[in-house]
Design a protein around this motif. Structure first.
Motif, mmCIF file in Angstrom:
data_model
loop_
_atom_site.group_PDB
_atom_site.id
_atom_site.type_symbol
_atom_site.label_atom_id
_atom_site.label_comp_id
_atom_site.label_asym_id
_atom_site.label_seq_id
_atom_site.Cartn_x
_atom_site.Cartn_y
_atom_site.Cartn_z
ATOM 1 N N LYS A 57 0.975 -1.237 0.070
ATOM 2 C CA LYS A 57 -0.322 0.329 -0.173
ATOM 3 C C LYS A 57 1.051 1.255 0.635
ATOM 4 O O LYS A 57 0.396 2.458 -0.693
ATOM 5 C CB LYS A 57 -1.036 -0.230 0.789
ATOM 6 N N GLU A 58 2.154 1.388 1.324
ATOM 7 C CA GLU A 58 2.699 1.663 1.097
ATOM 8 C C GLU A 58 3.863 3.022 -0.636
ATOM 9 O O GLU A 58 3.474 3.857 -0.731
ATOM 10 C CB GLU A 58 3.905 1.879 2.066
ATOM 11 N N GLN B 72 1.132 4.174 -2.938
ATOM 12 C CA GLN B 72 1.496 5.749 -2.503
ATOM 13 C C GLN B 72 2.136 6.533 -3.581
ATOM 14 O O GLN B 72 1.875 7.524 -3.714
ATOM 15 C CB GLN B 72 0.617 5.851 -1.032
ATOM 16 N N GLN B 73 3.260 5.420 -3.490
ATOM 17 C CA GLN B 73 4.404 6.116 -3.631
ATOM 18 C C GLN B 73 4.592 6.685 -5.255
ATOM 19 O O GLN B 73 4.416 7.892 -5.594
ATOM 20 C CB GLN B 73 5.373 5.667 -3.411
ATOM 21 N N GLN C 215 1.967 6.710 -7.464
ATOM 22 C CA GLN C 215 1.112 7.891 -7.129
ATOM 23 C C GLN C 215 1.800 8.665 -7.222
ATOM 24 O O GLN C 215 1.045 10.331 -8.284
ATOM 25 C CB GLN C 215 -0.640 7.573 -6.299
ATOM 26 N N ARG C 216 2.428 9.166 -6.325
ATOM 27 C CA ARG C 216 2.935 11.038 -6.262
ATOM 28 C C ARG C 216 3.815 10.919 -7.175
ATOM 29 O O ARG C 216 4.020 12.023 -7.722
ATOM 30 C CB ARG C 216 3.489 10.310 -5.155
#
Ligand SMILES: [Zn+2]
Length: 143
Positions: A38-39, A42-43, A45-46
């Protein structure tokens, strides 16, 4: 192990030693892996919000995933909206060719692996679409 020292996970049905683990070690590992994934998602996506044109030589970005971890890349060069990336850390190892005879880069099993397999293994479909194909002229190099 006495029966009170033996734990059995109702979810994955493995038995474990309560003297060592307070809860099922396999479930714990799954939970950690999921958190990591998940982490890194998100990374990613950024990073996707940042277009390549903002990249500069020497920048580091993350793209793709290996064993649940985002893959770090160093920007070697940029050209308009394109960037040439080199993995910061070794991702895998393999022989140049799977047979012991002289072979050009074009016909090597390593090239085939890099072009035909690794791309699906490391990158999502969306990421794959961001990777461009280029032609590299190579002389026959086995003589
Ligand atoms: Zn479990």
């Amino acid at each position: 192990m006495g029966s009170e020292e033996k734990g059995k996970c109702p979810k994955c049905r493995i038995e474990y030693d309560r003297r060592i683990y307070s809860s099922c070690p396999l479930c714990e590992m799954r939970r950690k892996l999921l958190d990591k994934t998940k982490e890194s998602m998100q990374q990613l996506q950024r990073n996707q919000d940042r277009t390549v044109s903002y990249l500069r030589k020497g920048d580091e970005i993350e793209l793709g995933e290996l064993n649940g971890n985002a893959i770090a890349w160093i920007v070697l060069d940029t050209m308009r909206d394109k960037a040439l990336l080199l993995a910061k850390y070794g991702l895998s190892y393999m022989s140049y060719n799977n047979r012991m005879w002289s072979v050009s880069w074009e016909k090597s099993s390593l090239r085939k692996y890099l072009n035909d397999e690794i791309i699906y293994y490391f990158f999502s479909e969306k990421e794959q679409s961001r990777i461009i194909e280029i032609s590299v002229e190579n002389k026959e190099n086995f003589r």
